[in-house]
Design an enzyme around this catalytic site. Structure first.
Site, PDB file in Angstrom:
ATOM      1  N   ILE A 191       0.892  -1.160   0.000  1.00  0.00           N
ATOM      2  CA  ILE A 191       0.000   0.000   0.000  1.00  0.00           C
ATOM      3  C   ILE A 191       0.928   1.207   0.000  1.00  0.00           C
ATOM      4  CG2 ILE A 191      -0.250  -0.277   2.516  1.00  0.00           C
ATOM      5  CD1 ILE A 191      -2.844   1.275   2.402  1.00  0.00           C
ATOM      6  N   SER A 192       0.711   2.100  -0.946  1.00  0.00           N
ATOM      7  CA  SER A 192       1.635   3.227  -1.096  1.00  0.00           C
ATOM      8  C   SER A 192       1.645   4.090   0.155  1.00  0.00           C
ATOM      9  CB  SER A 192       1.237   4.079  -2.284  1.00  0.00           C
ATOM     10  OG  SER A 192       1.068   3.262  -3.415  1.00  0.00           O
ATOM     11  N   GLN A 193       2.770   4.791   0.349  1.00  0.00           N
ATOM     12  CA  GLN A 193       2.845   5.644   1.528  1.00  0.00           C
ATOM     13  C   GLN A 193       1.966   6.868   1.330  1.00  0.00           C
ATOM     14  OE1 GLN A 193       7.102   5.978   0.337  1.00  0.00           O
ATOM     15  NE2 GLN A 193       6.946   7.682   1.759  1.00  0.00           N
TER      16      GLN A 193
END
Ligand code: SAH
Length: 410
Positions: free
Chosen positions: A60-62
């Site tokens: 999950i992208s930051q």
């Protein structure tokens, strides 16, 4: 735990302070519960500015990078948006709070299904999820006002450009490994696109027909960043947006994210596992009384020229103990001596077989036993422990003495 406050703090620290200004993006980030998009057990890390593993080797992208992509996508309340690389669904969820409708495509079925479930639970009804190769876009739902690609492509896939409406924005990381650049293409005409470079990033690879494949020349030359690598923030944004954005330059360069994160987590788990093992061992040892009275370490044997003395080194106050004195065969009477300190640790309750005589000389007490040339003689002293604490005393056989230590537990 009050997640709203934690979320507000995350938005303040990792989003607004770093130059994200778009109020609708900020509002969406304050609203969407990021902790619901991370795997169970990782919730406490949900609000760190780090990508997190979501399974299937994906992340999950930051928060910052998602915010940046969304801001650059210039989303409007009436927009139709496509996300390629649904992953956990977090970015799509954010977009669904800003735009009218979100189409989201993911190649891993499990991730797509999980994302769909999350949207349902959260009541986000304006998102359609589909399993498939997003490098081909989602033709039936085109044209899009914006397309956000959450995985890095070797080149901008033609289908995605074609599915942009006039004025539409395509946000896409392009390139391999650490050489990735975040790009924004704006469709200005039928075949005209304006291209901007938004900085260096690190995403997982976009894998598909018009993306990385096992036969793609760049893929075979050197493998692109493998699953497990991360989305990271641009290391050098070209469109500095005031003081906040310039701070990015001071941040560590790439990579930042799940590699570090999982390394940290693994180390953390290793320490935790080690502590548990030590704790369990100690517990077991204590339970078995290994360290206590009666355990294998609770006695010691002193060797002297005329024999040996086996005595307690760990004992309990007011408990009976034995001290076994073994004399080697001898044709002369044998003498066993103790000093007054010994009588502070123990009192002598009985001697078996009894001594022939007892005497006191030079402050010592001597016990005399008859000679026995036939074989070794064993004499057992029945003792009662006296003062608790560490005790030292002298014991001797014939002319030889030794220091003896005992710890008496209170
Ligand atoms: N936006 C996501 C992060 C996704 S990571 C989030 O916020 O959680 C990138 C995702 O792209 C991965 O889940 C990966 O499986 C997916 N992906 C890679 N290649 C793809 C392709 N060709 N089509 C669709 N999804 C793809």
């Amino acid at each position: 735990m009050d997640m709203t406050r934690i979320r507000d703090r995350m938005v303040e620290h990792h989003v607004t302070r770093r130059g994200i200004r778009d109020p609708s993006v900020i509002e969406a980030m304050r609203t969407v519960p990021r902790e619901k998009f991370v795997p169970p057990g990782s919730e406490e890390f949900a609000y760190e500015d780090a990508p997190l593993s979501i399974g299937e080797g994906q992340t999950i992208s930051q928060p910052f990078i998602v915010a940046l992509m969304l801001e650059k996508a210039n989303l409007d309340a009436g927009d139709t948006v496509l996300e390629v690389g649904t992953g956990s669904g977090y970015a799509s969820a954010l977009m669904s709070r800003v735009a009218r409708h979100v189409y989201s495509i993911e190649r891993h079925e499990r991730l797509a299904l999980e994302a769909k479930e999350r949207f349902e639970k959260l009541g986000y009804r304006n998102i359609d999820v589909r399993v498939g190769d997003g490098s081909k876009g989602w033709a039936e739902a085109a044209p899009f006002d914006a397309i956000v690609v959450s995985a890095s492509a070797p080149e901008v896939p033609t289908a995605l450009k074609e599915q942009l409406g006039l004025g539409g924005r395509l946000i896409i990381p392009v390139g391999r490994g650490e050489g990735q650049r975040l790009k924004r293409l704006t469709r200005t005409g039928d075949a005209a696109f304006e291209e901007e470079d938004l900085g260096g990033v690190l995403f997982v690879p976009l894998i598909g027909e018009d993306a990385w494949t096992a036969t793609h020349p760049m893929y075979t030359a050197t493998a692109p960043s493998l699953p497990g690598t991360v989305a990271s923030e641009p290391s050098s944004p070209h469109d500095g947006q005031g003081a906040g954005m310039r701070k990015i330059d001071k941040l560590p360069a790439l990579p930042e994210g799940v590699l570090d994160h999982s390394e940290f987590q693994q180390r953390f788990w290793a320490v935790q596992r080690f502590s548990w093992i030590v704790f369990t061992l100690l517990l077991v040892i204590c339970l078995l009384g290994l360290l206590g009275r009666g355990g294998p370490f609770s006695r010691q044997t002193l060797l002297l020229p005329e024999g040996s003395v086996d005595f307690p080194v760990i004992s309990r106050w007011n408990a009976p103990e034995d001290m076994t004195v073994t004399f080697t065969p001898s044709s002369e009477d044998r003498v066993f001596t103790i000093d007054p300190a010994f009588l502070q640790s123990f009192s002598v309750q009985g001697i078996d077989p009894p001594q022939k005589a007892t005497f006191a000389r030079d402050g010592r007490i001597g016990y005399v036993f008859p000679a026995d040339p036939a074989g070794p003689t064993q004499i057992v002293f029945r003792l009662q422990t006296q003062l608790p604490g560490p005790r030292r005393a002298l014991i001797g056989m014939g002319g030889e003495t030794r220091t003896q230590s005992t710890f008496i537990f209170p």
